[in-house]
Design an enzyme around this catalytic site. Structure first.
Site, PDB file in Angstrom:
ATOM      1  N   HIS A 158       0.841  -1.190   0.000  1.00  0.00           N
ATOM      2  CA  HIS A 158       0.000   0.000   0.000  1.00  0.00           C
ATOM      3  C   HIS A 158       0.880   1.245   0.000  1.00  0.00           C
ATOM      4  O   HIS A 158       1.908   1.300   0.682  1.00  0.00           O
ATOM      5  CB  HIS A 158      -0.919   0.015   1.229  1.00  0.00           C
ATOM      6  CG  HIS A 158      -2.048   0.986   1.107  1.00  0.00           C
ATOM      7  ND1 HIS A 158      -1.956   2.281   1.553  1.00  0.00           N
ATOM      8  CD2 HIS A 158      -3.280   0.861   0.550  1.00  0.00           C
ATOM      9  CE1 HIS A 158      -3.083   2.909   1.310  1.00  0.00           C
ATOM     10  NE2 HIS A 158      -3.902   2.076   0.699  1.00  0.00           N
ATOM     11  N   HIS A 159       0.470   2.242  -0.786  1.00  0.00           N
ATOM     12  CA  HIS A 159       1.316   3.421  -0.980  1.00  0.00           C
ATOM     13  C   HIS A 159       1.485   4.234   0.303  1.00  0.00           C
ATOM     14  O   HIS A 159       2.402   5.053   0.406  1.00  0.00           O
ATOM     15  CB  HIS A 159       0.718   4.310  -2.071  1.00  0.00           C
ATOM     16  CG  HIS A 159       1.747   5.023  -2.892  1.00  0.00           C
ATOM     17  ND1 HIS A 159       2.780   5.752  -2.329  1.00  0.00           N
ATOM     18  CD2 HIS A 159       1.921   5.125  -4.234  1.00  0.00           C
ATOM     19  CE1 HIS A 159       3.524   6.272  -3.285  1.00  0.00           C
ATOM     20  NE2 HIS A 159       3.034   5.906  -4.451  1.00  0.00           N
ATOM     21  N   SER A 160       0.641   4.021   1.295  1.00  0.00           N
ATOM     22  CA  SER A 160       0.796   4.753   2.558  1.00  0.00           C
ATOM     23  C   SER A 160       2.080   4.360   3.279  1.00  0.00           C
ATOM     24  O   SER A 160       2.566   5.097   4.139  1.00  0.00           O
ATOM     25  CB  SER A 160      -0.412   4.495   3.471  1.00  0.00           C
ATOM     26  OG  SER A 160      -0.536   3.114   3.773  1.00  0.00           O
TER      27      SER A 160
END
Length: 506
Positions: A158-160
């Site tokens: 996930h890009h977070s």
């Protein structure tokens, strides 16, 4: 002027988990990380890794605690803090690798078309999300021989958890050289040259004044265009490629095509450009070919005739969104340096973006696409649009909230192409292919190509191992049902540029 370079040593012998700038426990997610959880902005990074041998899942599980899990974000949950209005915070947890390392049972018929099987498998990953009850990453191991490798691993992150520069630094810190397993990996990196003392006198000051005025003017023009696009005052031309605002939630198909890297370097050297310029010229030519064919089909012209005639409308407005690493230190920093308190190259999502206008049309000389791309990028390099977009998003979040920013970014990217220059296709001796990609972006198609912010010599040294440069495309099947045709157009456009260069130099 000769470019200064230095070698980087990536530390891999750390015995304790790498500390964050502050304690990770109960720390809130950054505003950009929270934005990646918004509907239609829920972005994942996909990395397809090809191995030269079969994968032993038990060995992978044994090594992960000493590599990937050293970073606290890969062993922490993202939990809503009810005491602070449901704001997401990092909460360390014990990682069960059986939940993260997935070894699917392969269909016996998958050997008939292994490349298509891997393509469909990755596409199916875009139809579901990772549960927030576990750290938001997983690794899928496919012991399936393809045209590129003996086995395939698919990372989904996930890009977070971080942007491309952050994850690539972690990737480098988790590897060793095949030639010498005891030696740390190295990557050449550009060192910025200080021009403050390079010129003096009246003419030197006049040139500096002109450069400052050009920077100011280019930034002003780009900011006006950026705001006009963000607030829906300016849009792209309606074409067969244009998506809708719902595009970001649609499943994606990832395809790739490799071309000869020596041919790209030949054109680069002959034209006095960069690898980025050459790849953008190829992309611009391929999109022109693809759209010309689509317009010919709409006009019910047979395929052979449509490719020979110009079916494109005049003045097509088709733009790309470039995501840029805005850290003051260019390239991929050492992981240990990113974790230091007060560092300029900190871990996280330090990204801005700019709008790149394609010039769509058929050209008699294939090299004209490269000249147009170079002229546009040379002007963009003399602008602060990427920095403005970063601070615009930062303060927009502060005063208007996550949902408003996600909505305007959706308006901004909804009908555009995404080219992500801060992530690269790295080819290493220990793997056949490493090609990163994003899923669930609010655009209909995205390309991955190298960027001048990351040392081209570093890409050169990696690509030289296999003499290939790889285009990676992520497309919405509903808008581009024939992504392999677009790959063909990319390869043909690259061949036309190379042949044109050979013809003119010969």
């Amino acid at each position: 002027m000769e470019t200064l370079r230095k070698r980087i040593r990536v530390k891999t012998d750390v015995k304790e988990p790498i500390p964050l700038n502050d304690s990770l426990e109960n720390q809130p997610l950054s505003p950009v990380a929270r934005m990646f959880h918004e509907p239609d902005s829920d972005v994942y990074i996909i990395a397809i890794i090809g191995g030269k041998t079969k994968i032993n899942p038990e060995v992978v599980k044994e090594r992960l605690p000493h590599t990937l899990l050293r970073h606290p974000r890969f062993s922490s949950l993202q939990v809503a803090d009810e005491k602070n209005g449901g704001r997401l915070i990092w909460v360390p947890t014990k990682v069960n690798l059986d939940d993260h390392v997935i070894v699917p049972e392969l269909d016996p018929n998958s050997n008939d078309s292994p490349d298509k099987f891997v393509e469909d498998y990755v596409s199916n990953l875009s139809k579901n999300r990772i549960k927030m009850s576990m750290p938001m990453w997983d690794l899928h191991l496919l012991n399936l021989k393809t045209s590129d490798a003996e086995s395939v691993g698919v990372f989904r992150i996930h890009h977070s958890l971080g942007d491309g520069a952050s994850l690539m630094s972690l990737f480098l810190a988790s590897t060793q050289k095949v030639s010498n397993p005891e030696e740390l990996p190295t990557l050449p990196l550009f060192k910025k040259v200080n021009f403050s003392n390079s010129s003096g006198g009246f003419w030197g000051k006049l040139i500096k004044l002109w450069l400052v005025m050009s920077l100011f003017w280019n930034t002003l023009v780009d900011v006006v265009m950026f705001l006009a696009t963000a607030f829906k005052l300016l849009g792209d031309t309606k074409t067969p490629l244009k998506g809708t605002l719902e595009t970001g939630s649609n499943p994606r198909r990832i395809v790739h095509r490799s071309v000869c890297f020596d041919d790209i370097k030949l054109v680069r050297n002959a034209m006095g450009s960069t690898i980025n310029d050459v790849m953008l010229g190829i992309t611009q030519a391929a999109l022109s070919r693809y759209l010309n064919r689509k317009y010919g089909a709409c006009n019910k012209i047979d395929e052979g005739s449509s490719e020979r005639s110009n079916n494109l409308p005049n003045n097509i407005c088709l733009r790309a969104t470039f995501f840029i690493n805005i850290r003051p230190i260019p390239g991929i920093p050492e992981l240990a340096d990113m974790m230091k308190k007060g560092t300029k190259a900190k871990w996280g999502n330090e990204i801005g973006y700019l709008i790149y206008p394609f010039t769509i049309g058929l050209r008699d000389n294939p090299l004209d696409y490269l000249r147009e791309a170079k002229a546009t990028m040379d002007r963009k390099k003399k602008s602060l649009e990427a920095l403005f977009s970063y601070f615009f998003a930062k303060y927009f979040l502060k005063f208007c909230g996550i949902s408003w920013l996600a909505f305007h970014l959706k308006q901004h990217c909804g009908s555009q192409i995404c080219l992500d220059p801060k992530k690269n296709q790295f080819l290493w001796p220990s793997s056949g292919l490493f090609s990163p990609k994003l899923l669930w972006q609010p655009n209909f198609i995205s390309f991955y190509q190298p960027n001048s912010e990351i040392n081209i010599e570093g890409i050169d040294s990696c690509c030289r191992l296999c003499q290939q440069m790889t285009f990676v495309l992520s497309v919405d099947d509903g808008i581009i049902p024939d992504p392999h045709q677009l790959c063909d157009d990319l390869e043909i456009s690259q061949n036309y540029q190379t042949c044109s260069r050979y013809w003119r130099t010969g």
